[in-house]
Motif scaffolding. Structure first.
Motif, PDB file in Angstrom:
ATOM      1  N   GLN A   5     -63.286 -89.580 -75.099  1.00 52.65           N
ATOM      2  CA  GLN A   5     -63.688 -90.912 -74.663  1.00 52.65           C
ATOM      3  C   GLN A   5     -64.689 -91.532 -75.641  1.00 52.65           C
ATOM      4  O   GLN A   5     -64.631 -92.732 -75.930  1.00 52.65           O
ATOM      5  N   ILE A   8     -62.811 -92.671 -78.802  1.00 55.45           N
ATOM      6  CA  ILE A   8     -62.079 -93.903 -78.490  1.00 55.45           C
ATOM      7  C   ILE A   8     -63.034 -95.088 -78.453  1.00 55.45           C
ATOM      8  O   ILE A   8     -62.758 -96.143 -79.041  1.00 55.45           O
ATOM      9  N   GLU A  12     -62.998 -98.395 -81.032  1.00 55.66           N
ATOM     10  CA  GLU A  12     -62.948 -99.766 -80.527  1.00 55.66           C
ATOM     11  C   GLU A  12     -64.152-100.571 -81.014  1.00 55.66           C
ATOM     12  O   GLU A  12     -64.014-101.745 -81.384  1.00 55.66           O
ATOM     13  N   SER A  34     -49.862 -94.998 -85.746  1.00 59.27           N
ATOM     14  CA  SER A  34     -49.475 -94.311 -84.515  1.00 59.27           C
ATOM     15  C   SER A  34     -50.355 -93.099 -84.229  1.00 59.27           C
ATOM     16  O   SER A  34     -50.565 -92.738 -83.067  1.00 59.27           O
ATOM     17  N   TYR A  37     -53.246 -94.651 -82.419  1.00 59.40           N
ATOM     18  CA  TYR A  37     -52.797 -95.187 -81.131  1.00 59.40           C
ATOM     19  C   TYR A  37     -52.517 -94.073 -80.129  1.00 59.40           C
ATOM     20  O   TYR A  37     -52.783 -94.225 -78.940  1.00 59.40           O
ATOM     21  N   GLU A  38     -52.000 -92.937 -80.593  1.00 58.80           N
ATOM     22  CA  GLU A  38     -51.784 -91.788 -79.698  1.00 58.80           C
ATOM     23  C   GLU A  38     -53.105 -91.351 -79.065  1.00 58.80           C
ATOM     24  O   GLU A  38     -53.159 -90.985 -77.899  1.00 58.80           O
ATOM     25  N   LEU A  40     -55.852 -93.386 -78.729  1.00 56.72           N
ATOM     26  CA  LEU A  40     -56.328 -94.480 -77.883  1.00 56.72           C
ATOM     27  C   LEU A  40     -55.608 -94.530 -76.538  1.00 56.72           C
ATOM     28  O   LEU A  40     -56.201 -94.883 -75.525  1.00 56.72           O
ATOM     29  N   TYR A  41     -54.331 -94.180 -76.528  1.00 56.08           N
ATOM     30  CA  TYR A  41     -53.551 -94.225 -75.293  1.00 56.08           C
ATOM     31  C   TYR A  41     -53.593 -92.920 -74.504  1.00 56.08           C
ATOM     32  O   TYR A  41     -52.927 -92.781 -73.487  1.00 56.08           O
ATOM     33  N   GLY A  42     -54.373 -91.955 -74.975  1.00 62.54           N
ATOM     34  CA  GLY A  42     -54.580 -90.728 -74.222  1.00 62.54           C
ATOM     35  C   GLY A  42     -53.519 -89.660 -74.411  1.00 62.54           C
ATOM     36  O   GLY A  42     -53.526 -88.661 -73.708  1.00 62.54           O
ATOM     37  N   ARG A  43     -52.622 -89.856 -75.336  1.00 62.36           N
ATOM     38  CA  ARG A  43     -51.589 -88.846 -75.556  1.00 62.36           C
ATOM     39  C   ARG A  43     -52.094 -87.718 -76.445  1.00 62.36           C
ATOM     40  O   ARG A  43     -51.556 -86.614 -76.407  1.00 62.36           O
TER      41      ARG A  43
END
Length: 77
Positions: A5, A8, A12, A34, A37-38, A40-43
């Motif tokens: 967290q 991230i 940001e 990507s 982004y992985e 940032l999106y929690g993956r």
């Protein structure tokens, strides 16, 4: 706040401070957008330090500046 967290949040913040998108910063560093982004999106749950380092290079900051926030000192396990 967990480490994930905090990373991230810092990504940001850097985007907002520089007025640049994640994609723009990543492409400047030769990093695949990507990958970030992985995260940032929690993956992705455990970011690699090389990813953070490359992101910093693309943003034009030093890695020590990335982690220079109080919330990195107060992380949950």
């Amino acid at each position: 706040m967990t480490l994930n967290q905090a990373v991230i949040k810092r990504i940001e913040e850097i985007c907002n401070e520089t007025g640049r998108s994640v994609c723009d910063i990543c492409l400047s560093a030769g990093l695949t957008p990507s990958t970030v982004y992985e995260l940032l999106y929690g993956r992705t749950k455990q970011p690699r330090i090389i990813t953070i380092k490359l992101f910093c290079e693309g943003a034009g900051i030093k890695i020590k500046d990335f982690f220079d926030r109080d919330y990195f000192d107060e992380l949950e396990e």
